[in-house]
Motif scaffolding. Structure first.
Motif, short mmCIF file in Angstrom:
data_model
loop_
_atom_site.label_atom_id
_atom_site.label_comp_id
_atom_site.label_asym_id
_atom_site.label_seq_id
_atom_site.Cartn_x
_atom_site.Cartn_y
_atom_site.Cartn_z
N LYS A 39 0.82 -1.21 0.00
CA LYS A 39 0.00 0.00 0.00
C LYS A 39 0.85 1.26 0.00
CE LYS A 39 -3.96 -2.09 2.27
NZ LYS A 39 -4.79 -2.11 3.47
N ILE A 40 2.14 1.13 0.26
CA ILE A 40 3.03 2.29 0.31
C ILE A 40 3.00 3.06 -1.00
CG2 ILE A 40 5.49 2.89 0.31
CD1 ILE A 40 5.81 0.88 2.59
N LEU A 41 2.80 2.36 -2.09
CA LEU A 41 2.86 2.99 -3.40
C LEU A 41 1.52 3.53 -3.87
CD1 LEU A 41 5.24 0.40 -5.04
CD2 LEU A 41 5.83 2.57 -4.00
N GLN A 42 0.51 3.52 -3.01
CA GLN A 42 -0.81 3.99 -3.43
C GLN A 42 -0.90 5.50 -3.58
OE1 GLN A 42 -3.62 2.36 -0.67
NE2 GLN A 42 -3.92 0.53 -1.90
N ASP A 43 -0.26 6.24 -2.70
CA ASP A 43 -0.31 7.70 -2.79
C ASP A 43 1.00 8.28 -2.26
OD1 ASP A 43 -0.59 8.36 0.13
OD2 ASP A 43 -2.45 7.25 -0.12
N LEU A 44 1.22 9.54 -2.61
CA LEU A 44 2.48 10.19 -2.26
C LEU A 44 2.65 10.32 -0.75
CD1 LEU A 44 5.09 11.53 -3.20
CD2 LEU A 44 3.81 13.67 -3.43
N GLU A 45 1.60 10.65 -0.04
CA GLU A 45 1.69 10.83 1.41
C GLU A 45 2.17 9.55 2.09
OE1 GLU A 45 -1.13 12.04 5.20
OE2 GLU A 45 -1.85 12.39 3.18
N ALA A 56 13.29 4.99 -2.37
CA ALA A 56 13.03 4.68 -3.79
C ALA A 56 12.65 5.94 -4.56
CB ALA A 56 11.94 3.63 -3.91
N PHE A 57 11.80 6.76 -3.96
CA PHE A 57 11.36 8.00 -4.61
C PHE A 57 12.54 8.96 -4.77
CE2 PHE A 57 8.69 12.02 -4.48
CZ PHE A 57 8.18 11.86 -5.77
N ARG A 58 13.38 9.05 -3.75
CA ARG A 58 14.56 9.91 -3.82
C ARG A 58 15.50 9.44 -4.94
NH1 ARG A 58 16.82 10.63 1.56
NH2 ARG A 58 16.00 12.74 1.59
N GLY A 59 15.69 8.13 -5.05
CA GLY A 59 16.52 7.59 -6.12
C GLY A 59 15.98 7.93 -7.49
N PHE A 60 14.66 7.83 -7.63
CA PHE A 60 14.02 8.18 -8.89
C PHE A 60 14.24 9.66 -9.21
CE2 PHE A 60 10.21 10.15 -10.77
CZ PHE A 60 10.32 9.63 -12.05
N LEU A 61 13.96 10.53 -8.24
CA LEU A 61 14.13 11.97 -8.47
C LEU A 61 15.58 12.32 -8.78
CD1 LEU A 61 11.78 13.39 -5.70
CD2 LEU A 61 11.35 13.30 -8.16
N ARG A 62 16.50 11.65 -8.12
CA ARG A 62 17.92 11.89 -8.38
C ARG A 62 18.26 11.52 -9.82
NH1 ARG A 62 20.44 8.94 -4.22
NH2 ARG A 62 19.97 10.70 -2.88
N SER A 63 17.67 10.42 -10.32
CA SER A 63 17.93 9.99 -11.70
C SER A 63 17.38 10.99 -12.71
CB SER A 63 17.35 8.60 -11.95
OG SER A 63 15.93 8.65 -12.08
N PRO A 146 3.41 10.25 -10.43
CA PRO A 146 2.93 9.37 -11.50
C PRO A 146 4.07 8.80 -12.37
CG PRO A 146 1.55 11.32 -11.37
CD PRO A 146 2.73 11.56 -10.47
N ARG A 147 5.08 9.61 -12.64
CA ARG A 147 6.23 9.11 -13.41
C ARG A 147 6.99 8.06 -12.61
NH1 ARG A 147 7.50 14.37 -14.07
NH2 ARG A 147 9.60 14.06 -13.28
N PHE A 148 7.11 8.29 -11.31
CA PHE A 148 7.77 7.32 -10.44
C PHE A 148 7.05 5.97 -10.51
CE2 PHE A 148 7.54 5.28 -6.19
CZ PHE A 148 8.85 4.83 -6.11
N HIS A 153 12.46 2.31 -10.82
CA HIS A 153 12.68 2.51 -9.39
C HIS A 153 11.49 1.99 -8.58
CE1 HIS A 153 15.64 5.39 -10.97
NE2 HIS A 153 16.28 5.18 -9.84
N CYS A 154 10.32 2.23 -9.08
CA CYS A 154 9.11 1.73 -8.43
C CYS A 154 9.07 0.20 -8.47
CB CYS A 154 7.87 2.33 -9.08
SG CYS A 154 6.32 1.82 -8.30
N ALA A 155 9.38 -0.34 -9.62
CA ALA A 155 9.39 -1.81 -9.76
C ALA A 155 10.39 -2.43 -8.80
CB ALA A 155 9.71 -2.19 -11.21
N GLU A 156 11.54 -1.80 -8.66
CA GLU A 156 12.56 -2.31 -7.72
C GLU A 156 12.08 -2.19 -6.28
OE1 GLU A 156 15.46 -3.88 -8.44
OE2 GLU A 156 14.76 -3.78 -10.52
N ALA A 157 11.38 -1.11 -5.96
CA ALA A 157 10.85 -0.93 -4.60
C ALA A 157 9.82 -2.01 -4.28
CB ALA A 157 10.24 0.46 -4.45
N ILE A 158 8.99 -2.34 -5.27
CA ILE A 158 7.98 -3.38 -5.08
C ILE A 158 8.67 -4.72 -4.82
CG2 ILE A 158 6.17 -4.73 -6.24
CD1 ILE A 158 5.32 -2.06 -7.58
N LYS A 159 9.73 -5.01 -5.54
CA LYS A 159 10.47 -6.26 -5.34
C LYS A 159 11.08 -6.30 -3.93
CE LYS A 159 11.82 -6.99 -10.12
NZ LYS A 159 12.95 -6.97 -11.07
N ALA A 160 11.50 -5.13 -3.42
CA ALA A 160 12.12 -5.07 -2.11
C ALA A 160 11.13 -5.38 -0.99
CB ALA A 160 12.74 -3.69 -1.87
N PHE A 161 9.83 -5.16 -1.27
CA PHE A 161 8.82 -5.43 -0.24
C PHE A 161 8.63 -6.89 -0.17
CE2 PHE A 161 7.22 -1.08 -1.54
CZ PHE A 161 7.81 -0.46 -0.47
#
Length: 161
Positions: A39-45, A56-63, A146-148, A153-161
């Motif tokens: 559920k972490i990936l459902q909304d930004l908050e 994961a979001f920081r890594g995406f923004l850095r990229s 939405p881009r994240f 990066h999002c796919a990798e975060a999902i795998k980490a869960f």
């Protein structure tokens, strides 16, 4: 030759039952955590409140070379809970790092918001950056998040869960 469970002493059987109950409880907790992590990936908050999601979001923004929005939002969160005696120092630091037109990590704010912040730098309070923080949050929620969600990066975060 195995004679079955009935030949074990009753103390061993009781311990085995206890261990089975504990293991099933741990498995249930693990399953609930996995559901919650999904559920972490459902909304930004929710994402920003999770250590793994935030990384994961920081890594995406850095990229994308757009980490300044997140860093500004986090600095505002830290500022909001700072003791009042530290607010002026932190406010000036945030202004110089993110708001000033020559700031190294300048965020995209309208002129009206920038001018209002500059006027508040003499006597900042806990709410000084609220409007600017909300604007940057909205920008991240509508643009970056939405881009994240579509990124590796999002796919990798999902795998980490």
């Amino acid at each position: 030759m195995c004679k079955g469970l009935s030949y074990l002493p009753s103390s061993c059987l009781e311990r085995a039952k206890g261990m089975r109950v504990k293991l099933s409880h741990l498995a249930e907790i693990h399953h609930k955590q996995k559901v919650q992590d999904g559920k972490i990936l459902q909304d930004l908050e929710t994402l920003l409140s999770s250590k793994i999601g935030l990384q994961a979001f920081r890594g995406f923004l850095r990229s994308e070379f757009s980490e300044e929005n997140l860093e500004f939002w986090l600095a505002c969160e830290d500022y909001r809970v700072s003791p009042s005696k530290m607010q002026k120092i932190k406010a000036i630091s945030i202004y110089n790092q993110f708001i000033n037109p020559d700031a190294p990590l300048e965020v995209n704010l309208d002129a009206e918001t920038r001018e209002a912040l500059l006027a508040m730098m003499d006597s900042p309070c806990a709410e000084t950056f609220n409007k600017a923080q909300q604007r940057i949050y909205s920008l991240m929620a509508k643009d970056s998040f939405p881009r994240f969600l579509r990124s590796h990066h999002c796919a990798e975060a999902i795998k980490a869960f």
